[in-house]
Design a protein around this motif. Structure first.
Motif, PDB file in Angstrom:
ATOM      1  N   LYS A 169       7.135   0.352   2.627  1.00  0.00           N
ATOM      2  CA  LYS A 169       6.418  -0.462   3.628  1.00  0.00           C
ATOM      3  C   LYS A 169       4.914  -0.214   3.573  1.00  0.00           C
ATOM      4  O   LYS A 169       4.232  -0.216   4.588  1.00  0.00           O
ATOM      5  CB  LYS A 169       6.964  -0.209   5.030  1.00  0.00           C
ATOM      6  N   GLU A 170       4.413   0.017   2.367  1.00  0.00           N
ATOM      7  CA  GLU A 170       2.962   0.176   2.178  1.00  0.00           C
ATOM      8  C   GLU A 170       2.299  -1.176   1.908  1.00  0.00           C
ATOM      9  O   GLU A 170       1.097  -1.322   2.082  1.00  0.00           O
ATOM     10  CB  GLU A 170       2.686   1.130   1.006  1.00  0.00           C
ATOM     11  N   GLY A 171       3.084  -2.122   1.432  1.00  0.00           N
ATOM     12  CA  GLY A 171       2.510  -3.423   1.109  1.00  0.00           C
ATOM     13  C   GLY A 171       3.584  -4.437   0.791  1.00  0.00           C
ATOM     14  O   GLY A 171       4.780  -4.161   0.915  1.00  0.00           O
ATOM     15  N   MET A 172       3.131  -5.625   0.412  1.00  0.00           N
ATOM     16  CA  MET A 172       4.031  -6.698  -0.007  1.00  0.00           C
ATOM     17  C   MET A 172       3.549  -7.239  -1.345  1.00  0.00           C
ATOM     18  O   MET A 172       2.362  -7.142  -1.668  1.00  0.00           O
ATOM     19  CB  MET A 172       4.043  -7.836   1.029  1.00  0.00           C
ATOM     20  N   ALA A 173       4.471  -7.814  -2.100  1.00  0.00           N
ATOM     21  CA  ALA A 173       4.128  -8.392  -3.399  1.00  0.00           C
ATOM     22  C   ALA A 173       4.700  -9.795  -3.486  1.00  0.00           C
ATOM     23  O   ALA A 173       5.690 -10.110  -2.813  1.00  0.00           O
ATOM     24  CB  ALA A 173       4.692  -7.527  -4.526  1.00  0.00           C
ATOM     25  N   ALA A 174       4.073 -10.626  -4.287  1.00  0.00           N
ATOM     26  CA  ALA A 174       4.584 -11.982  -4.488  1.00  0.00           C
ATOM     27  C   ALA A 174       4.349 -12.427  -5.929  1.00  0.00           C
ATOM     28  O   ALA A 174       3.397 -11.982  -6.577  1.00  0.00           O
ATOM     29  CB  ALA A 174       3.903 -12.957  -3.528  1.00  0.00           C
ATOM     30  N   ALA A 180       9.252  -8.080   0.570  1.00  0.00           N
ATOM     31  CA  ALA A 180       8.800  -7.425   1.803  1.00  0.00           C
ATOM     32  C   ALA A 180       9.988  -6.688   2.399  1.00  0.00           C
ATOM     33  O   ALA A 180      11.078  -7.258   2.493  1.00  0.00           O
ATOM     34  CB  ALA A 180       8.269  -8.452   2.795  1.00  0.00           C
ATOM     35  N   GLU A 181       9.774  -5.454   2.781  1.00  0.00           N
ATOM     36  CA  GLU A 181      10.884  -4.683   3.343  1.00  0.00           C
ATOM     37  C   GLU A 181      11.254  -5.192   4.737  1.00  0.00           C
ATOM     38  O   GLU A 181      12.407  -5.176   5.125  1.00  0.00           O
ATOM     39  CB  GLU A 181      10.494  -3.205   3.364  1.00  0.00           C
ATOM     40  N   GLN A 182      10.246  -5.617   5.476  1.00  0.00           N
ATOM     41  CA  GLN A 182      10.444  -6.197   6.807  1.00  0.00           C
ATOM     42  C   GLN A 182       9.209  -7.007   7.174  1.00  0.00           C
ATOM     43  O   GLN A 182       8.167  -6.799   6.548  1.00  0.00           O
ATOM     44  CB  GLN A 182      10.698  -5.087   7.847  1.00  0.00           C
TER      45      GLN A 182
END
Ligand code: MG
Length: 157
Positions: free
Chosen positions: A143-148, A100-102
């Motif tokens: 900052k379009e999404g998050m990955a895990a 996550a960028e932020q």
């Protein structure tokens, strides 16, 4: 012992809470999805299901099913724990990474570990979580999404 791997991605959106690892984190934007869009918990669930060859979260909790609209992913994780138990397995340990960028996630990791361990009825020491940025690259960096991503080891009871 058996191992499993899980991966998930969710889009960032305005006007929704950010829930990661079962806890709500103050953020201008949250993740969008059918459930609470907890990308980290979803990756953990897929790793556990995969380890037991029990399919994936889409099979067990299909998006579009009104029962799961806005549901806390911790509840779904607890159900995955039950499925594992029924299949004769218990959690060995889990290691997960979220990109996550932020906002800054490191201060929230202890509570995430507690929340996941609580849902799975396992020890906090059996849950590892890392958080990092994507150095401004790709959809996470924009900052379009998050990955895990998560790996899980399970043991025969
Ligand atoms: Mg998901």
């Amino acid at each position: 012992m058996r191992i499993g791997f899980g991966h998930d991605v969710h889009k960032l959106a305005d006007g929704v809470p950010l829930v990661l690892g079962g806890i709500e984190i103050p953020s201008r934007q949250g993740l969008a999805g059918w459930s609470d869009a907890d990308v980290l918990t979803h990756a953990v669930m897929d790793a556990l299901l995969g380890a037991a060859a029990l399919g994936d979260i889409g099979t067990h909790f299909p998006p579009g099913d009104p029962r799961y609209k806005g549901i806390s992913s911790l509840k779904l994780l607890a159900k995955v724990g039950d499925l594992l138990k029924e299949a004769g397995y218990k959690v060995g340990n889990i290691d997960a990474t979220v990109a996550a960028e932020q906002p800054k996630l490191a201060p929230h990791i202890p509570k995430m570990r507690e929340a996941l361990a609580g849902a799975l009825n396992c020890d906090v020491d059996d849950i590892g979580i890392q958080a990092g940025t994507s150095e401004g690259l790709g959809f996470v960096g924009r900052k379009e999404g998050m990955a895990a991503w998560a790996v899980a080891l399970i043991k025969k009871i």
